[in-house]
Design a protein around this motif. Sequence first.
Motif, PDB file in Angstrom:
ATOM      1  N   PRO A  63       0.846  -1.175   0.000  1.00  0.00           N
ATOM      2  CA  PRO A  63       0.000   0.000   0.000  1.00  0.00           C
ATOM      3  C   PRO A  63       0.894   1.242   0.000  1.00  0.00           C
ATOM      4  N   HIS A  64       0.289   2.373  -0.238  1.00  0.00           N
ATOM      5  CA  HIS A  64       1.079   3.583  -0.451  1.00  0.00           C
ATOM      6  C   HIS A  64       2.038   3.911   0.691  1.00  0.00           C
ATOM      7  N   ASN A  65       1.653   3.598   1.913  1.00  0.00           N
ATOM      8  CA  ASN A  65       2.494   4.036   3.039  1.00  0.00           C
ATOM      9  C   ASN A  65       3.460   2.972   3.537  1.00  0.00           C
ATOM     10  N   SER A  66       3.733   1.950   2.738  1.00  0.00           N
ATOM     11  CA  SER A  66       4.601   0.910   3.291  1.00  0.00           C
ATOM     12  C   SER A  66       6.075   1.224   3.092  1.00  0.00           C
ATOM     13  N   ALA A  67       6.860   0.638   3.961  1.00  0.00           N
ATOM     14  CA  ALA A  67       8.316   0.806   3.898  1.00  0.00           C
ATOM     15  C   ALA A  67       8.936  -0.580   4.002  1.00  0.00           C
ATOM     16  N   TYR A  68      10.102  -0.733   3.401  1.00  0.00           N
ATOM     17  CA  TYR A  68      10.803  -2.011   3.502  1.00  0.00           C
ATOM     18  C   TYR A  68      12.024  -1.888   4.387  1.00  0.00           C
ATOM     19  N   VAL A  69      12.303  -2.951   5.129  1.00  0.00           N
ATOM     20  CA  VAL A  69      13.619  -3.121   5.730  1.00  0.00           C
ATOM     21  C   VAL A  69      14.192  -4.399   5.116  1.00  0.00           C
ATOM     22  N   LEU A  70      15.292  -4.254   4.382  1.00  0.00           N
ATOM     23  CA  LEU A  70      15.931  -5.417   3.768  1.00  0.00           C
ATOM     24  C   LEU A  70      17.056  -5.889   4.689  1.00  0.00           C
ATOM     25  N   TRP A  71      16.939  -7.128   5.166  1.00  0.00           N
ATOM     26  CA  TRP A  71      17.934  -7.719   6.073  1.00  0.00           C
ATOM     27  C   TRP A  71      18.878  -8.573   5.248  1.00  0.00           C
ATOM     28  N   VAL A  72      20.180  -8.319   5.357  1.00  0.00           N
ATOM     29  CA  VAL A  72      21.140  -9.131   4.582  1.00  0.00           C
ATOM     30  C   VAL A  72      22.288  -9.585   5.485  1.00  0.00           C
ATOM     31  N   TYR A  73      22.862 -10.711   5.143  1.00  0.00           N
ATOM     32  CA  TYR A  73      24.031 -11.222   5.867  1.00  0.00           C
ATOM     33  C   TYR A  73      25.253 -10.396   5.493  1.00  0.00           C
ATOM     34  N   GLY A  74      26.059 -10.067   6.499  1.00  0.00           N
ATOM     35  CA  GLY A  74      27.268  -9.301   6.210  1.00  0.00           C
ATOM     36  C   GLY A  74      28.545 -10.085   6.439  1.00  0.00           C
ATOM     37  N   ASP A  75      28.420 -11.387   6.681  1.00  0.00           N
ATOM     38  CA  ASP A  75      29.612 -12.119   7.101  1.00  0.00           C
ATOM     39  C   ASP A  75      30.300 -12.922   5.998  1.00  0.00           C
ATOM     40  N   ARG A  76      29.786 -12.834   4.776  1.00  0.00           N
ATOM     41  CA  ARG A  76      30.448 -13.529   3.673  1.00  0.00           C
ATOM     42  C   ARG A  76      30.332 -12.672   2.418  1.00  0.00           C
ATOM     43  N   ASP A  77      31.389 -12.652   1.616  1.00  0.00           N
ATOM     44  CA  ASP A  77      31.384 -11.785   0.436  1.00  0.00           C
ATOM     45  C   ASP A  77      30.290 -12.144  -0.557  1.00  0.00           C
ATOM     46  N   GLU A  78      29.979 -13.442  -0.685  1.00  0.00           N
ATOM     47  CA  GLU A  78      28.958 -13.849  -1.665  1.00  0.00           C
ATOM     48  C   GLU A  78      27.566 -13.340  -1.274  1.00  0.00           C
ATOM     49  N   ASN A  79      27.433 -12.830  -0.055  1.00  0.00           N
ATOM     50  CA  ASN A  79      26.131 -12.308   0.347  1.00  0.00           C
ATOM     51  C   ASN A  79      25.741 -11.043  -0.413  1.00  0.00           C
ATOM     52  N   LEU A  80      26.726 -10.389  -1.002  1.00  0.00           N
ATOM     53  CA  LEU A  80      26.412  -9.233  -1.847  1.00  0.00           C
ATOM     54  C   LEU A  80      25.576  -9.654  -3.049  1.00  0.00           C
ATOM     55  N   VAL A  81      25.833 -10.869  -3.548  1.00  0.00           N
ATOM     56  CA  VAL A  81      25.074 -11.387  -4.691  1.00  0.00           C
ATOM     57  C   VAL A  81      23.621 -11.604  -4.280  1.00  0.00           C
ATOM     58  N   GLU A  82      23.442 -12.177  -3.110  1.00  0.00           N
ATOM     59  CA  GLU A  82      22.091 -12.400  -2.573  1.00  0.00           C
ATOM     60  C   GLU A  82      21.372 -11.057  -2.366  1.00  0.00           C
ATOM     61  N   CYS A  83      22.113 -10.099  -1.864  1.00  0.00           N
ATOM     62  CA  CYS A  83      21.569  -8.766  -1.629  1.00  0.00           C
ATOM     63  C   CYS A  83      21.102  -8.157  -2.955  1.00  0.00           C
ATOM     64  N   ARG A  84      21.923  -8.296  -3.988  1.00  0.00           N
ATOM     65  CA  ARG A  84      21.554  -7.754  -5.294  1.00  0.00           C
ATOM     66  C   ARG A  84      20.294  -8.430  -5.832  1.00  0.00           C
ATOM     67  N   ARG A  85      20.172  -9.750  -5.584  1.00  0.00           N
ATOM     68  CA  ARG A  85      18.980 -10.483  -6.031  1.00  0.00           C
ATOM     69  C   ARG A  85      17.709  -9.878  -5.442  1.00  0.00           C
ATOM     70  N   TRP A  86      17.757  -9.534  -4.162  1.00  0.00           N
ATOM     71  CA  TRP A  86      16.580  -8.935  -3.521  1.00  0.00           C
ATOM     72  C   TRP A  86      16.282  -7.559  -4.100  1.00  0.00           C
ATOM     73  N   LEU A  87      17.313  -6.781  -4.341  1.00  0.00           N
ATOM     74  CA  LEU A  87      17.093  -5.438  -4.890  1.00  0.00           C
ATOM     75  C   LEU A  87      16.547  -5.528  -6.311  1.00  0.00           C
ATOM     76  N   GLU A  88      17.039  -6.508  -7.080  1.00  0.00           N
ATOM     77  CA  GLU A  88      16.514  -6.712  -8.437  1.00  0.00           C
ATOM     78  C   GLU A  88      15.040  -7.120  -8.383  1.00  0.00           C
ATOM     79  N   LEU A  89      14.711  -7.939  -7.391  1.00  0.00           N
ATOM     80  CA  LEU A  89      13.328  -8.378  -7.232  1.00  0.00           C
ATOM     81  C   LEU A  89      12.414  -7.173  -6.984  1.00  0.00           C
ATOM     82  N   LEU A  90      12.854  -6.279  -6.101  1.00  0.00           N
ATOM     83  CA  LEU A  90      12.055  -5.082  -5.820  1.00  0.00           C
ATOM     84  C   LEU A  90      11.938  -4.216  -7.069  1.00  0.00           C
ATOM     85  N   LYS A  91      13.031  -4.120  -7.803  1.00  0.00           N
ATOM     86  CA  LYS A  91      13.015  -3.341  -9.041  1.00  0.00           C
ATOM     87  C   LYS A  91      12.025  -3.972 -10.039  1.00  0.00           C
ATOM     88  N   ASN A  92      12.098  -5.307 -10.181  1.00  0.00           N
ATOM     89  CA  ASN A  92      11.230  -5.985 -11.144  1.00  0.00           C
ATOM     90  C   ASN A  92       9.761  -5.959 -10.746  1.00  0.00           C
TER      91      ASN A  92
END
Length: 190
Positions: A94-123
Amino acid sequence: MEVIFGHSAQHQVVFLGPFGVGKTTALASVSDIEVASTDVVSAEVDLLDKQEGKTTTTTGIDYGEVRLSPTEKISLIGVPGQERFSAMTDILLPHNSAYVLWVYGDRDENLVECRRWLELLKNCNANAKMSMVVTRVKNEERRQKIVPYRELLSRYHPLAPVITGDPRRKVDVMQSIVMALSSPYMKIGA
Ligand SMILES: Nc1nc2c(ncn2[C@@H]2O[C@H](COP(=O)(O)OP(=O)(O)O)[C@@H](O)[C@H]2O)c(=O)[nH]1
Ligand SMILES: [Mg+2]
């Protein structure tokens, strides 16, 4: 007694992120009501090598509330994995919603997972306020570890804040919520 018409929540915050990152934990850390949860014993328990103690997964949505005053509250929604999430965006945005995206910060490959979520929101054509929390980062590494996540998020929502935090700490979760709600409402990844 005051009469309230319709839904009394002024804000809705949706928690997103990969399996096991701490969405259900975060919701429970701040909710003023008992969290309505749909966690069940998970078939993916074997995958949780790093997360001692977690044996459940969210099959549907979690629901909690933060009461700011008798008439003002924030609804909190935790959603499951990405495939099921994409089927629910019409309901969750709905118009007033906000997201909090939680991502793992303890492994470098988690950036890929993070990008997947952002792409999902974009799509999903999502138009939203948001913040991001990078979890499982040691105190002394916070400044350095957050840099690539901030850089990545700035390509999708240039004014969304990034923090490091622990979903078990109420103060961190409240900060992520307040920052998401106070960020500008804009199209993600435009
Ligand atoms: N050791 C450690 N455990 C954490 C940390 N953050 C979250 N957890 C644990 O990881 C698990 C996350 O599970 P849950 O909230 O169900 O994840 P969800 O799938 O995102 O809903 C919980 O058992 C938390 O206590 C952290 O920073 N360190
Ligand atoms: Mg969960």
